[in-house]
Design a protein around this motif. Structure first.
Motif, mmCIF file in Angstrom:
data_model
loop_
_atom_site.group_PDB
_atom_site.id
_atom_site.type_symbol
_atom_site.label_atom_id
_atom_site.label_comp_id
_atom_site.label_asym_id
_atom_site.label_seq_id
_atom_site.Cartn_x
_atom_site.Cartn_y
_atom_site.Cartn_z
ATOM 1 N N GLU A 86 0.605 -1.148 -0.011
ATOM 2 C CA GLU A 86 -0.065 0.172 -0.010
ATOM 3 C C GLU A 86 0.966 1.337 0.019
ATOM 4 O O GLU A 86 0.359 2.367 0.295
ATOM 5 N N ALA A 142 3.103 2.281 1.940
ATOM 6 C CA ALA A 142 3.352 3.035 3.024
ATOM 7 C C ALA A 142 4.688 3.796 3.131
ATOM 8 O O ALA A 142 5.625 3.093 2.472
ATOM 9 N N ASP A 181 -1.710 6.499 11.123
ATOM 10 C CA ASP A 181 -0.827 5.567 10.666
ATOM 11 C C ASP A 181 -0.937 3.994 11.592
ATOM 12 O O ASP A 181 -0.902 3.151 11.208
ATOM 13 N N ARG A 196 -3.820 2.370 10.176
ATOM 14 C CA ARG A 196 -3.539 1.595 8.874
ATOM 15 C C ARG A 196 -2.598 0.421 9.442
ATOM 16 O O ARG A 196 -2.987 -0.799 8.803
ATOM 17 N N ARG A 209 -4.913 -2.435 10.493
ATOM 18 C CA ARG A 209 -5.645 -3.368 9.564
ATOM 19 C C ARG A 209 -4.705 -4.412 8.865
ATOM 20 O O ARG A 209 -5.277 -5.433 8.382
#
Ligand SMILES: [Fe+2]
Ligand SMILES: [Fe+2]
Length: 191
Positions: free
Chosen positions: A41, A43, A157, A160, A163
């Motif tokens: 993703e 990050a 953060d 995220r 998850r």
């Protein structure tokens, strides 16, 4: 007390093979899967590093213990204990990383309490062990707690990371290896 990158590497090599009790993955697989999802993703490097290290607190007590390592990895929640792993690791990493790595680690448990409060579908995705630990960790946030949480620096953060954390418990999830992700640690660590 402070860990360096070599110490972190050694903790994973020593304890990474142990089963993450209650989940179909080892500690290392869980860490790699969380980091792989973060990387997928796009990050930031610091958040990928945090993803790799978020449960290192589970492996910490084993690093300097003299007792039998047979059951120390058993999920503490099975025994009704919250091991506070999200806090316990922080003193060991504080001299090595900045808050962009440390804060998502520190907040990843409260992020579960936040998500349970704000995302009705989220709770049903939690594993049995995660539901069990939720109660020990203080339960679902009320509205005021949720509002206060998400206003904290790096809370987004942490959400995220959380998850990815919850998805990183798959038996058949191929990931890059530790050496691949340790480059993010090198990038973020103070020299
Ligand atoms: Fe955790
Ligand atoms: Fe985790």
């Amino acid at each position: 007390m402070a860990l360096n990158l070599h110490d972190i590497d050694r903790l994973f090599r020593r304890h990474g093979h142990t089963q993450y009790t209650g989940e179909p993955v080892t500690q290392l697989e869980h860490a790699l899967q969380t980091a792989a999802l973060a990387e997928q993703e796009n990050a930031a490097p610091a958040l990928i590093a945090a993803s790799l290290l978020h449960d290192l607190g589970h492996m910490l007590e084993e690093s300097d213990d003299a007792h039998d390592t047979h059951d120390v990895h058993a999920t503490p929640t099975m025994a009704g204990i919250d091991d506070l792993h999200q806090y316990r690791i922080l003193p060991f990493l504080r001299s090595l990383f900045d808050d962009d790595v440390l804060a998502p680690i520190r907040l990843h448990v409260d992020a579960k309490r936040y998500l349970c409060a704000t995302d009705p579908a989220y709770f049903s995705t939690l594993s049995a062990d995660s539901v069990r630990s939720l109660q020990l960790q203080g339960g679902v946030f009320d509205e005021r707690q949720a509002t206060a949480f998400i206003a904290l620096p790096y809370a987004a953060d942490a959400v995220r990371l959380r998850r990815w954390d919850d998805l990183a418990k798959k038996a058949d999830f191929a990931t890059p290896d530790y050496a691949h992700f340790s480059r993010y640690l090198e990038r973020c660590a103070h020299n």
